[in-house]
Design a protein around this motif. Structure first.
Motif, PDB file in Angstrom:
ATOM      1  N   VAL A 157     -36.107 -70.288   5.361  1.00 19.01           N
ATOM      2  CA  VAL A 157     -36.710 -69.042   4.886  1.00 19.01           C
ATOM      3  C   VAL A 157     -35.647 -67.950   4.756  1.00 19.01           C
ATOM      4  CG1 VAL A 157     -38.301 -67.179   5.517  1.00 19.01           C
ATOM      5  CG2 VAL A 157     -39.027 -69.562   5.722  1.00 19.01           C
ATOM      6  N   SER A 158     -34.832 -67.790   5.769  1.00 13.08           N
ATOM      7  CA  SER A 158     -33.804 -66.746   5.734  1.00 13.08           C
ATOM      8  C   SER A 158     -32.766 -66.998   4.646  1.00 13.08           C
ATOM      9  CB  SER A 158     -33.121 -66.620   7.096  1.00 13.08           C
ATOM     10  OG  SER A 158     -34.029 -66.089   8.033  1.00 13.08           O
ATOM     11  N   ALA A 159     -32.381 -68.252   4.469  1.00 13.93           N
ATOM     12  CA  ALA A 159     -31.407 -68.566   3.423  1.00 13.93           C
ATOM     13  C   ALA A 159     -31.958 -68.181   2.052  1.00 13.93           C
ATOM     14  CB  ALA A 159     -31.041 -70.053   3.451  1.00 13.93           C
ATOM     15  N   VAL A 160     -33.185 -68.560   1.776  1.00 10.88           N
ATOM     16  CA  VAL A 160     -33.779 -68.288   0.468  1.00 10.88           C
ATOM     17  C   VAL A 160     -34.072 -66.802   0.299  1.00 10.88           C
ATOM     18  CG1 VAL A 160     -35.758 -68.735  -1.046  1.00 10.88           C
ATOM     19  CG2 VAL A 160     -34.727 -70.618   0.261  1.00 10.88           C
ATOM     20  N   LEU A 161     -34.724 -66.199   1.281  1.00 15.26           N
ATOM     21  CA  LEU A 161     -35.127 -64.796   1.120  1.00 15.26           C
ATOM     22  C   LEU A 161     -33.944 -63.838   1.088  1.00 15.26           C
ATOM     23  CD1 LEU A 161     -38.453 -64.500   3.160  1.00 15.26           C
ATOM     24  CD2 LEU A 161     -38.102 -64.906   0.711  1.00 15.26           C
ATOM     25  N   SER A 162     -32.844 -64.169   1.741  1.00 12.04           N
ATOM     26  CA  SER A 162     -31.673 -63.289   1.655  1.00 12.04           C
ATOM     27  C   SER A 162     -31.075 -63.330   0.243  1.00 12.04           C
ATOM     28  CB  SER A 162     -30.628 -63.653   2.712  1.00 12.04           C
ATOM     29  OG  SER A 162     -30.049 -64.920   2.468  1.00 12.04           O
ATOM     30  N   VAL A 163     -31.110 -64.491  -0.401  1.00  8.62           N
ATOM     31  CA  VAL A 163     -30.645 -64.593  -1.789  1.00  8.62           C
ATOM     32  C   VAL A 163     -31.627 -63.865  -2.714  1.00  8.62           C
ATOM     33  CG1 VAL A 163     -30.120 -66.179  -3.692  1.00  8.62           C
ATOM     34  CG2 VAL A 163     -29.354 -66.721  -1.372  1.00  8.62           C
ATOM     35  N   VAL A 164     -32.914 -64.010  -2.445  1.00 15.92           N
ATOM     36  CA  VAL A 164     -33.925 -63.291  -3.222  1.00 15.92           C
ATOM     37  C   VAL A 164     -33.699 -61.785  -3.113  1.00 15.92           C
ATOM     38  CG1 VAL A 164     -36.394 -62.713  -3.277  1.00 15.92           C
ATOM     39  CG2 VAL A 164     -35.673 -65.098  -3.174  1.00 15.92           C
ATOM     40  N   ALA A 165     -33.429 -61.294  -1.907  1.00 13.65           N
ATOM     41  CA  ALA A 165     -33.188 -59.856  -1.709  1.00 13.65           C
ATOM     42  C   ALA A 165     -31.966 -59.397  -2.489  1.00 13.65           C
ATOM     43  CB  ALA A 165     -33.029 -59.545  -0.225  1.00 13.65           C
ATOM     44  N   ASP A 166     -30.917 -60.203  -2.499  1.00 12.34           N
ATOM     45  CA  ASP A 166     -29.730 -59.848  -3.285  1.00 12.34           C
ATOM     46  C   ASP A 166     -30.062 -59.780  -4.769  1.00 12.34           C
ATOM     47  OD1 ASP A 166     -28.236 -59.752  -0.965  1.00 12.34           O
ATOM     48  OD2 ASP A 166     -27.204 -61.659  -1.324  1.00 12.34           O
ATOM     49  N   ALA A 167     -30.836 -60.741  -5.249  1.00 10.56           N
ATOM     50  CA  ALA A 167     -31.222 -60.761  -6.665  1.00 10.56           C
ATOM     51  C   ALA A 167     -32.121 -59.583  -7.006  1.00 10.56           C
ATOM     52  CB  ALA A 167     -31.930 -62.076  -6.998  1.00 10.56           C
ATOM     53  N   ALA A 168     -32.985 -59.208  -6.071  1.00  8.11           N
ATOM     54  CA  ALA A 168     -33.949 -58.133  -6.305  1.00  8.11           C
ATOM     55  C   ALA A 168     -33.306 -56.754  -6.251  1.00  8.11           C
ATOM     56  CB  ALA A 168     -35.079 -58.227  -5.280  1.00  8.11           C
ATOM     57  N   GLU A 181     -32.009 -53.443  -3.595  1.00 10.37           N
ATOM     58  CA  GLU A 181     -32.622 -52.728  -2.470  1.00 10.37           C
ATOM     59  C   GLU A 181     -33.980 -52.126  -2.826  1.00 10.37           C
ATOM     60  OE1 GLU A 181     -31.533 -52.868   0.676  1.00 10.37           O
ATOM     61  OE2 GLU A 181     -29.906 -54.115  -0.043  1.00 10.37           O
ATOM     62  N   GLU A 182     -34.123 -51.529  -4.010  1.00 13.95           N
ATOM     63  CA  GLU A 182     -35.385 -50.867  -4.363  1.00 13.95           C
ATOM     64  C   GLU A 182     -36.539 -51.866  -4.465  1.00 13.95           C
ATOM     65  OE1 GLU A 182     -37.268 -48.386  -8.066  1.00 13.95           O
ATOM     66  OE2 GLU A 182     -35.157 -48.034  -7.595  1.00 13.95           O
ATOM     67  N   LEU A 183     -36.321 -52.965  -5.188  1.00 14.95           N
ATOM     68  CA  LEU A 183     -37.384 -53.959  -5.329  1.00 14.95           C
ATOM     69  C   LEU A 183     -37.653 -54.663  -3.999  1.00 14.95           C
ATOM     70  CD1 LEU A 183     -39.460 -55.469  -7.008  1.00 14.95           C
ATOM     71  CD2 LEU A 183     -37.611 -56.964  -7.841  1.00 14.95           C
ATOM     72  N   THR A 184     -36.625 -54.905  -3.218  1.00  8.72           N
ATOM     73  CA  THR A 184     -36.821 -55.513  -1.895  1.00  8.72           C
ATOM     74  C   THR A 184     -37.688 -54.602  -1.029  1.00  8.72           C
ATOM     75  OG1 THR A 184     -34.751 -56.751  -2.026  1.00  8.72           O
ATOM     76  CG2 THR A 184     -35.669 -56.413   0.174  1.00  8.72           C
ATOM     77  N   ALA A 185     -37.430 -53.304  -1.083  1.00  8.27           N
ATOM     78  CA  ALA A 185     -38.249 -52.353  -0.320  1.00  8.27           C
ATOM     79  C   ALA A 185     -39.699 -52.403  -0.798  1.00  8.27           C
ATOM     80  CB  ALA A 185     -37.685 -50.943  -0.451  1.00  8.27           C
ATOM     81  N   GLN A 186     -39.920 -52.531  -2.095  1.00  9.26           N
ATOM     82  CA  GLN A 186     -41.280 -52.629  -2.631  1.00  9.26           C
ATOM     83  C   GLN A 186     -41.958 -53.927  -2.166  1.00  9.26           C
ATOM     84  OE1 GLN A 186     -41.053 -52.151  -6.888  1.00  9.26           O
ATOM     85  NE2 GLN A 186     -40.132 -50.127  -6.712  1.00  9.26           N
ATOM     86  N   MET A 187     -41.188 -55.022  -2.133  1.00  2.69           N
ATOM     87  CA  MET A 187     -41.750 -56.280  -1.635  1.00  2.69           C
ATOM     88  C   MET A 187     -42.154 -56.139  -0.176  1.00  2.69           C
ATOM     89  SD  MET A 187     -39.513 -59.376  -3.359  1.00  2.69           S
ATOM     90  CE  MET A 187     -37.901 -58.755  -2.917  1.00  2.69           C
ATOM     91  N   LEU A 188     -41.305 -55.528   0.619  1.00  2.00           N
ATOM     92  CA  LEU A 188     -41.596 -55.378   2.040  1.00  2.00           C
ATOM     93  C   LEU A 188     -42.844 -54.539   2.286  1.00  2.00           C
ATOM     94  CD1 LEU A 188     -37.985 -55.003   3.464  1.00  2.00           C
ATOM     95  CD2 LEU A 188     -39.543 -56.945   3.758  1.00  2.00           C
ATOM     96  N   LEU A 189     -43.139 -53.610   1.385  1.00  2.00           N
ATOM     97  CA  LEU A 189     -44.364 -52.821   1.512  1.00  2.00           C
ATOM     98  C   LEU A 189     -45.614 -53.676   1.329  1.00  2.00           C
ATOM     99  CD1 LEU A 189     -43.391 -49.546  -0.382  1.00  2.00           C
ATOM    100  CD2 LEU A 189     -43.775 -49.836   2.085  1.00  2.00           C
ATOM    101  N   GLN A 190     -45.490 -54.788   0.590  1.00  2.29           N
ATOM    102  CA  GLN A 190     -46.629 -55.679   0.354  1.00  2.29           C
ATOM    103  C   GLN A 190     -46.758 -56.757   1.439  1.00  2.29           C
ATOM    104  OE1 GLN A 190     -46.816 -57.363  -3.583  1.00  2.29           O
ATOM    105  NE2 GLN A 190     -46.929 -55.363  -4.566  1.00  2.29           N
ATOM    106  N   LEU A 191     -45.779 -56.856   2.285  1.00  4.75           N
ATOM    107  CA  LEU A 191     -45.759 -57.908   3.303  1.00  4.75           C
ATOM    108  C   LEU A 191     -46.047 -57.336   4.686  1.00  4.75           C
ATOM    109  CD1 LEU A 191     -42.532 -59.667   2.004  1.00  4.75           C
ATOM    110  CD2 LEU A 191     -44.865 -60.555   1.830  1.00  4.75           C
ATOM    111  N   PRO A 192     -46.583 -58.149   5.583  1.00  6.94           N
ATOM    112  CA  PRO A 192     -46.797 -57.679   6.958  1.00  6.94           C
ATOM    113  C   PRO A 192     -45.464 -57.279   7.607  1.00  6.94           C
ATOM    114  CG  PRO A 192     -48.036 -59.696   6.571  1.00  6.94           C
ATOM    115  CD  PRO A 192     -47.124 -59.498   5.382  1.00  6.94           C
TER     116      PRO A 192
END
Length: 132
Positions: A94-105, A107-118
């Motif tokens: 999970v960490s390997a994939v999501l850290s790459v996803v965060a880089d691709a996204a 900071e702004e989009l990652t912050a928006q994703m985190l708002l939708q997640l617990p």
């Protein structure tokens, strides 16, 4: 800008220390299918637009989730979907994939994703304490 397949998979393989691209792809497919069940609307569409097309399709056609999963349950669900995985290896996946996803996204989009997640997903994305 959409990441190329090889670039995304190489990054996942490197971060996950996987021996083969197939292992990295298996982790990416599972994690993105679960993540897609938790993201909605423009946020999910914006992320899909940045991922390689194959992974975009997985994100946009997710596994069904009855309720949002806590980070711990997300890891357990990942372990259940990956043959031979344990919670410990699934956390690594999970960490390997999501850290790459965060880089691709970014900071702004990652912050928006985190708002939708617990709460607690910031650690899985490798972004502890990213402003929510």
């Amino acid at each position: 800008m959409r990441l190329r397949w090889e670039t995304f998979l190489d990054s996942v393989q490197e971060r996950g220390a996987y021996d083969t691209p197939q292992e990295a792809e298996r982790a990416a497919r599972t994690v993105l299918a679960l993540l897609g069940a938790h993201l909605v609307g423009d946020v999910r569409a914006a992320l899909a637009a940045r991922l390689p097309e194959t992974f975009s399709v997985i994100l946009l056609n997710p596994l069904q989730a009855v309720e949002p999963l806590s980070p711990e349950r997300f890891v357990r669900a990942t372990a259940a979907w990956i043959e031979g995985a344990t919670e410990r290896t699934a956390a690594w996946d999970v960490s390997a994939v999501l850290s790459v996803v965060a880089d691709a996204a970014g900071e702004e989009l990652t912050a928006q994703m985190l708002l939708q997640l617990p709460p607690g997903y910031d650690l899985l994305f490798g972004r502890p304490h990213l402003p929510r």
